[in-house]
Design a protein around this motif. Structure first.
Motif, short mmCIF file in Angstrom:
data_model
loop_
_atom_site.label_atom_id
_atom_site.label_comp_id
_atom_site.label_asym_id
_atom_site.label_seq_id
_atom_site.Cartn_x
_atom_site.Cartn_y
_atom_site.Cartn_z
N GLY A 1 44.18 24.34 44.92
CA GLY A 1 44.58 25.47 45.75
C GLY A 1 44.96 26.72 44.98
N TRP A 2 44.44 26.82 43.74
CA TRP A 2 44.77 27.98 42.92
C TRP A 2 43.88 29.19 43.21
N VAL A 3 42.76 28.97 43.89
CA VAL A 3 41.85 30.08 44.20
C VAL A 3 42.23 30.63 45.58
N LYS A 4 42.79 31.80 45.58
CA LYS A 4 43.30 32.39 46.81
C LYS A 4 42.77 33.82 46.98
N PRO A 5 42.78 34.33 48.21
CA PRO A 5 42.37 35.73 48.41
C PRO A 5 43.27 36.67 47.64
N GLN A 6 42.68 37.77 47.16
CA GLN A 6 43.43 38.79 46.43
C GLN A 6 43.21 40.14 47.09
N PRO A 7 43.77 40.34 48.30
CA PRO A 7 43.56 41.62 48.99
C PRO A 7 44.24 42.76 48.23
N ALA A 8 43.66 43.93 48.39
CA ALA A 8 44.20 45.11 47.70
C ALA A 8 45.58 45.47 48.25
#
Length: 488
Positions: A131-138
């Motif tokens: 679960g380390w890959v998560k969205p990175q919204p601006a």
């Protein structure tokens, strides 16, 4: 370097495959990932050279010694952070990249290269599982709108980078699902498409909008290209609605073989076979082209040809023969001569090992022969290469039985209509003309229109597409904002 003597103590361990009788029963991936312990040992083989040639051998310039060391030390979460700093989609490259980084590995001079590709896959697969890959919204929006045409690896990489910079990004794809030839040109047994789907979900959470079934520029697609377009958007519409446009389509026009008998039923472009098969695996209608019980001839010795070989075995082909016009390369390259560059040598894919694949080199196709309009064989001639020139060997004609022929000789240029619709200048090969260095890199001759990936450089690797998508994103960001914090 975690283990200074690791390269002396440990041997290279390649990923294992599921047994052939089991894997050809399905289209699921069959490569067995390294365990954490195995990956750590392989990471220990990295020499942490004074000049890590692997970094330059890798088109996205992965910081390979760093994450090799982190895996050796068990610091997996830091390893994925380092890996993601240069590569948006390591689960793609960790599966289907030919690994030019390994050819450039210093250890490869006189030993077996570090298993960089297998370590890369182990890192990203573990990252998803944990679960380390998560969205990175601006953190903030710029108010700028960008259209990306094409949702292959170049388009996806450009879109993700631009969205993370705060721009509103819309991706246009002519097919019914996102991924381009990553989705439909590569069989599921090499890369399952759920990997694309979860990245799409991440990108949507970051603010990227995907519009599928939309052709940009022209509705008519060249023969051999299958799409599900339901809507046409003109170039003028995109230029009016968006602040910048990134053309990131593929090089999808297949190279033809116009010899007598080309019109016979049973002679197909490779993508006419591979795309419907991927659609069938995804739950769409069955592939209208079957290789079951057929003698199959694949013309072309590259990756696409290999994909046709593996798919034919899964169909239940009686025999598979693969033609290559060039002479057979050496089984082992002269490393002192070729290192650190990508060597020409005999490469046997997993698909070749799934049956008694007959591989013919220095052979030319003279004619497709048949009865009642249906293919029955291929007439060939042996070729002789001398001083770079090819000539036919007298008296060497031969007929190979064949009910199916798949033309896998590469792709020549982007689909017709799109570049013309935008008025983009082309290079001598019919690709979008744009430079990759200096001021205005990736910009075309048309204001606010950029080009990256195969549409610009021609048929190439997934890793090159990701590189160009990332670099183009930075160029677009600089164009719109005057400066950029995106990595190049």
């Amino acid at each position: 370097m975690g283990k200074p003597t690791g390269f002396l103590e440990y041997q290279r361990l390649s990923q294992a495959y599921e047994p052939v009788p089991e894997r050809i029963k399905s289209y699921k991936e069959f490569v067995l990932r390294l365990s954490d312990e195995q990956a750590a040992v392989q990471g220990a083989r990295c020499m942490d050279c004074g000049i890590p040639f692997c970094n330059n051998g890798c088109p996205v310039n992965n910081i390979i010694p760093d994450w090799n060391d982190l895996v050796y030390r068990g610091q997996w979460q830091q390893a994925i952070e380092v890996l993601h700093s240069t590569n948006n989609f390591p689960e793609f490259t960790g599966r289907i990249c030919p690994a030019p980084c390994e050819a450039a590995c210093t250890l490869n001079i006189n030993s077996d290269a570090v298993g960089i590709k297998s370590i890369e896959q182990a890192i990203i697969d573990k990252a998803w599982e944990q679960g380390w890959v998560k969205p990175q919204p601006a953190a903030a929006k710029t108010g700028k709108k960008i259209a990306v045409v094409g949702s292959g690896p170049a388009g996806m990489a450009a879109a993700q980078q631009l969205a993370r910079a705060g721009h509103d990004v819309t991706v246009f794809e002519k097919n019914d699902r996102v991924g381009g030839l990553l989705r439909y040109g590569i069989p599921d047994f090499k890369m399952e498409k759920s990997l694309i789907d979860r990245r799409v979900e991440q990108m949507q959470a970051e603010g990227v909008t995907f519009r599928t079934g939309v052709v940009v520029g022209a509705k008519d697609m060249p023969a051999g290209i299958i799409n599900d377009a339901k809507e046409v958007v003109t170039a003028d519409q995109l230029k009016a609605e968006f602040d910048a446009v990134v053309l990131a389509g593929g090089s999808e026009v297949p190279r033809d073989l116009p010899v007598p008998g080309r019109e016979l039923a049973g002679v197909h472009y490779a993508l006419e076979f591979l795309i419907p098969q991927n659609k069938q695996v995804a739950g769409d209608r069955p592939n209208p082209i079957s290789a079951e019980g057929c003698n199959v001839v694949v013309i072309g010795g590259g990756d696409t040809g290999s994909d046709c070989v593996g798919t034919s075995y899964r169909h239940g082909a009686t025999s598979v023969t693969q033609f290559e016009v060039m002479p057979q390369p050496p089984e082992q390259e002269n490393k002192a001569l070729t290192w650190p560059y990508w060597p020409i040598k005999l490469r046997t894919s997993s698909s070749h090992l799934e049956g008694e694949t007959q591989r013919e080199y220095a052979i030319g196709t003279k004619e497709f022969i048949g009865e009642n309009g249906k293919l029955t064989g291929v007439r060939t001639v042996r070729l002789e290469w001398k001083d770079g020139r090819m000539s036919e060997v007298a008296g060497s004609e031969q007929v190979f039985p064949a009910e199916r022929v798949f033309l896998a000789m590469g792709f020549t240029n982007p689909v017709g209509g799109m570049l013309e619709a935008f008025g983009v200048d082309k290079d001598a090969r019919g690709n979008a003309k744009a430079t990759t260095d200096g001021e205005g890199c990736y910009a075309t001759n048309v204001d606010k229109v950029f080009a990256a990936g195969d549409v610009r450089r021609g048929q190439s690797l997934v890793v090159w597409a990701i590189r160009e998508g990332r670099q183009c994103a930075r160029a677009v960001d600089e164009f719109l904002m005057g400066a950029s914090v995106l990595p190049r």
